[in-house]
Design a protein around this motif. Structure first.
Motif, PDB file in Angstrom:
ATOM      1  N   UNK A 194       0.818  -1.216   0.000  1.00  0.00           N
ATOM      2  CA  UNK A 194       0.000   0.000   0.000  1.00  0.00           C
ATOM      3  C   UNK A 194       0.852   1.267   0.000  1.00  0.00           C
ATOM      4  N   UNK A 195       1.938   1.278   0.747  1.00  0.00           N
ATOM      5  CA  UNK A 195       2.764   2.474   0.846  1.00  0.00           C
ATOM      6  C   UNK A 195       3.332   2.880  -0.519  1.00  0.00           C
ATOM      7  N   UNK A 196       3.672   1.901  -1.352  1.00  0.00           N
ATOM      8  CA  UNK A 196       4.171   2.228  -2.691  1.00  0.00           C
ATOM      9  C   UNK A 196       3.088   2.892  -3.526  1.00  0.00           C
ATOM     10  N   UNK A 197       1.854   2.434  -3.378  1.00  0.00           N
ATOM     11  CA  UNK A 197       0.739   3.066  -4.091  1.00  0.00           C
ATOM     12  C   UNK A 197       0.535   4.493  -3.611  1.00  0.00           C
ATOM     13  N   UNK A 198       0.668   4.704  -2.300  1.00  0.00           N
ATOM     14  CA  UNK A 198       0.480   6.048  -1.751  1.00  0.00           C
ATOM     15  C   UNK A 198       1.568   7.011  -2.238  1.00  0.00           C
ATOM     16  N   UNK A 199       2.794   6.515  -2.345  1.00  0.00           N
ATOM     17  CA  UNK A 199       3.873   7.366  -2.846  1.00  0.00           C
ATOM     18  C   UNK A 199       3.626   7.766  -4.298  1.00  0.00           C
TER      19      UNK A 199
END
Length: 257
Positions: A194-199
Motif C-alpha cells: 500500500x505504501x508504494x501506491x500512496x507514494x
C-alpha cells in the motif's frame, strides 16, 4: 482465440511467481517500473484457434475448431443473444486475431464465433447492470456455454475481470454509438504494498492530477492497491488521458465506476 477453460481456478505456482514480480516492481524507483502489467490476468491456454479465411463481401467461410464446424453470418443486423461472457488477456497480447489484426488487450474488442468481423455490439453485464460497446475482431470462445470472449479492457469496464465470467446480453448496433456512464478513471498501476501506491499517488497529485485515487481490490485472496487517475465525466476525456499516460505507463487502461 480459444479462451481459458479454467480461468480463475488453480494456478498457485503462477500466482506465486506473479506476486514475486509484483513485489520486486514495487520496490523499484520510477513510475514506469512500479506498474505491474496484467496484475489481474490469469493464464491463457496454449492452443489457439486458426483464423477463419476471409470470403467475399466481408463475410467468412465455415471453419472447424475442436471438431465443431461454425458458419459465420453474412449480416449482423438485428442480432441479439444472452449467455456467459469470458475474457482473454496477456498471453494473446500482440498476437494476430482471426481477422489479421494484432490483439490489443487494452482496446474495446471481442471474439465471437459467428458474427461478421467489425460488428459493433452493446454488451450488458446482467449481474451488475454495466454496459459497454465492443468491436468483433476475433473468433471464439470455443467453450460450450460461453457466447463472447471480451478483451481485458472491455472485461474491466463490465466488471468481469475478477469473477472471470458473467451473464451478459449482446445486441448489435448500427450507425450510432451508445452513451457511456461515468465517472471514468485511468488505472496507472497496481501494487501489493500500500505504501508504494500512496507514494505514486502523491507524485501524481503533485504533477497536477488532483483527482488521483487509490482503489483497494483483491485477487485470489491477495490485496492489491490500484492507483487511478481521474475522475473524468466522459469516455473521450478518459481516453485522451490514457493516451497521454501510456508514454510512461504503457499498460494503463480505462475503468468506469
Amino acid at each position: 482465440m480459444i479462451p481459458d477453460m479454467f480461468r480463475g481456478r488453480g494456478g498457485c505456482g503462477w500466482l506465486a511467481a506473479l506476486l514475486a514480480i509484483a513485489l520486486l516492481c514495487a520496490g523499484l524507483s520510477g513510475c514506469g517500473s512500479k506498474y505491474v502489467p496484467g496484475i489481474s490476468i490469469p493464464p491463457a491456454p496454449s492452443k489457439k484457434a486458426p483464423p477463419a479465411p476471409a470470403g467475399k463481401g466481408g463475410t467468412y467461410k465455415p471453419y472447424t475448431v475442436l471438431g465443431q464446424t461454425y458458419y459465420p453470418l453474412g449480416s449482423a443486423e438485428g442480432y441479439s443473444e444472452t449467455g456467459i461472457a469470458s475474457w482473454y488477456g496477456s498471453d494473446f497480447h500482440g498476437k494476430k486475431t482471426a481477422n489479421g489484426e494484432r490483439y490489443d488487450m487494452y482496446q474495446m474488442t471481442a471474439a465471437h464465433r459467428i458474427l461478421p468481423m467489425h460488428t459493433r455490439l452493446v454488451v450488458r453485464n446482467l449481474d451488475n447492470g454495466r454496459t459497454t460497446e465492443v468491436r468483433v475482431n476475433d473468433r471464439g470462445p470455443f467453450v460450450g456455454n460461453r457466447i463472447i470472449d471480451l478483451s481485458y479492457a472491455a472485461a474491466s469496464v463490465l466488471g468481469v475481470v475478477g469473477p472471470g465470467t458473467a451473464r451478459v446480453s449482446l445486441q448489435t448496433i448500427a450507425g450510432q454509438r451508445i452513451q457511456y456512464v461515468g465517472p471514468f478513471y485511468v488505472q496507472y498501476g497496481a501494487f501489493v504494498v500500500e505504501e508504494n501506491a500512496r507514494r505514486l499517488r502523491s507524485r501524481l497529485v503533485s504533477r497536477g492530477f488532483a483527482g488521483t485515487r487509490i482503489a483497494k481490490g483483491e485477487l485470489h485472496g491477495t490485496t492489491f492497491w490500484r492507483v487511478q487517475v481521474g475522475a473524468f465525466s466522459s469516455l473521450g476525456e478518459a481516453e485522451s488521458m490514457r493516451l497521454r499516460l501510456t508514454k510512461e505507463s504503457p499498460g494503463c487502461f480505462i475503468i468506469a465506476d
